[in-house]
Design a protein around this motif. Sequence first.
Motif, PDB file in Angstrom:
ATOM      1  N   ALA A   1       0.843  -1.200   0.000  1.00 38.09           N
ATOM      2  CA  ALA A   1       0.000   0.000   0.000  1.00 38.09           C
ATOM      3  C   ALA A   1       0.881   1.254   0.000  1.00 38.09           C
ATOM      4  O   ALA A   1       0.596   2.229  -0.704  1.00 38.09           O
ATOM      5  CB  ALA A   1      -0.919  -0.009   1.224  1.00 38.09           C
ATOM      6  N   ALA A   2       1.966   1.205   0.774  1.00 42.10           N
ATOM      7  CA  ALA A   2       2.882   2.355   0.833  1.00 42.10           C
ATOM      8  C   ALA A   2       3.539   2.585  -0.528  1.00 42.10           C
ATOM      9  O   ALA A   2       3.629   3.716  -1.008  1.00 42.10           O
ATOM     10  CB  ALA A   2       3.947   2.130   1.907  1.00 42.10           C
ATOM     11  N   ALA A   3       3.954   1.488  -1.162  1.00 38.42           N
ATOM     12  CA  ALA A   3       4.613   1.598  -2.469  1.00 38.42           C
ATOM     13  C   ALA A   3       3.644   2.154  -3.509  1.00 38.42           C
ATOM     14  O   ALA A   3       4.019   2.992  -4.330  1.00 38.42           O
ATOM     15  CB  ALA A   3       5.152   0.237  -2.904  1.00 38.42           C
ATOM     16  N   ALA A   4       2.393   1.694  -3.452  1.00 43.78           N
ATOM     17  CA  ALA A   4       1.390   2.177  -4.419  1.00 43.78           C
ATOM     18  C   ALA A   4       1.179   3.680  -4.253  1.00 43.78           C
ATOM     19  O   ALA A   4       1.087   4.420  -5.233  1.00 43.78           O
ATOM     20  CB  ALA A   4       0.070   1.421  -4.221  1.00 43.78           C
ATOM     21  N   LEU A   5       1.130   4.114  -3.012  1.00 43.42           N
ATOM     22  CA  LEU A   5       0.922   5.543  -2.762  1.00 43.42           C
ATOM     23  C   LEU A   5       2.131   6.354  -3.236  1.00 43.42           C
ATOM     24  O   LEU A   5       1.977   7.427  -3.834  1.00 43.42           O
ATOM     25  CB  LEU A   5       0.649   5.793  -1.272  1.00 43.42           C
ATOM     26  CG  LEU A   5       0.445   7.262  -0.877  1.00 43.42           C
ATOM     27  CD1 LEU A   5      -0.637   7.933  -1.717  1.00 43.42           C
ATOM     28  CD2 LEU A   5       0.082   7.375   0.607  1.00 43.42           C
ATOM     29  N   MET A   6       3.339   5.847  -2.989  1.00 48.36           N
ATOM     30  CA  MET A   6       4.536   6.564  -3.438  1.00 48.36           C
ATOM     31  C   MET A   6       4.562   6.692  -4.958  1.00 48.36           C
ATOM     32  O   MET A   6       4.901   7.744  -5.495  1.00 48.36           O
ATOM     33  CB  MET A   6       5.797   5.871  -2.937  1.00 48.36           C
ATOM     34  CG  MET A   6       6.087   6.197  -1.486  1.00 48.36           C
ATOM     35  SD  MET A   6       7.645   5.476  -0.955  1.00 48.36           S
ATOM     36  CE  MET A   6       7.058   3.957  -0.274  1.00 48.36           C
TER      37      MET A   6
END
Length: 308
Positions: A15-20
């Motif tokens: 989820a963090a990678a997708a947001l970045m």
Amino acid sequence: MAFDVDRVLAGDLRAAAALMRALDDELPGAHEALREIYPHGGRAFVVGITGSPGVGKSTLVDALITAIRARGERVAVVAIDPTSPFSGGALLGDRVRMQRHATDDGVFIRSLATRGQQGGLSRSTSAAVAVLDAAGFPVIFVETVGAGQAEVDVADATDAVVVVTAPGLGDEVQALKAGLLEIADVLIVNKGDREGADRALADLTNMLALGARAAPALLRTVASSGEGVAEVVAALQALRGRPIAERDARRRRQAARQVLAIAGERARDRARAAIGSENAPGPLAAIIQDVAARTLDPWSAADALSKV
Ligand SMILES: Nc1nc2c(ncn2[C@@H]2O[C@H](COP(=O)(O)OP(=O)(O)OP(=O)(O)O)[C@@H](O)[C@H]2O)c(=O)[nH]1
Ligand SMILES: [Mg+2]
């Protein structure tokens, strides 16, 4: 697009990678998600690792990751690829060098391109750090390379700065020129196994003795073998243990500069959009014509643009 803010806050790496990625691409909804998670950050110890191309920054970060993981803490890295002719291979290099951590859930490594922004860190860098911070990484490294402004700007985005040099590059003198000694909390002569390391250490010791401010810790490392890395970790731990009031004072200064930088960037973007390009002249292209023809002065033109 809605982002799963709760999953980011729970430390979900995907989820963090997708947001970045979404922030990088300025996708709709990404900024709203950043706004939601931002207040949850501020707990991470963010460390800048900077220095000239090829001095061993990534190798050192790799060794630091190992040391921090041995302590059981999660760690994230944002490595900035300057897409410069000197280290065009940095992206691939980082991947290869830090590859052994790829399967470790407690390690997150993200490489970012600077996309040619003038001076300073890419906008995505601060956003990536904010996401990783909110995702609960207690330690975040920001690796920057390049000669000039970017190295100095890293001090505006981090709690502590490690400046890396290596013998034989004339780096010690360059470091002084670029104002790097000013921002260093830890100063490292890496490639301590190479000829000239003693000399570099001696030169830097002399330079530091002349400086007005409190001297940074000066350490010798062989990042490729791990020699001296424990001392770097100890120096970072000492910085991490600084009084909260000191840390917060630094963060307040940074917040002021960050907001001003963004405001300036936005004003420039707006002005550019208003002026238009040669291919697509905007409504105010005439103003530029007038300045070029000297029937209008640039100060009045800028005033006119700021009212658009
Ligand atoms: N002899 C020696 N070589 C080293 C040492 N540390 C790193 N290297 C080598 O130096 C080269 C550059 O290392 P990197 O870690 O990629 O350097 P960097 O500063 O991250 O490089 P850029 O990101 O491209 O600026 C690699 O071939 C490393 O193996 C060291 O302590 N001693
Ligand atoms: Mg590197």
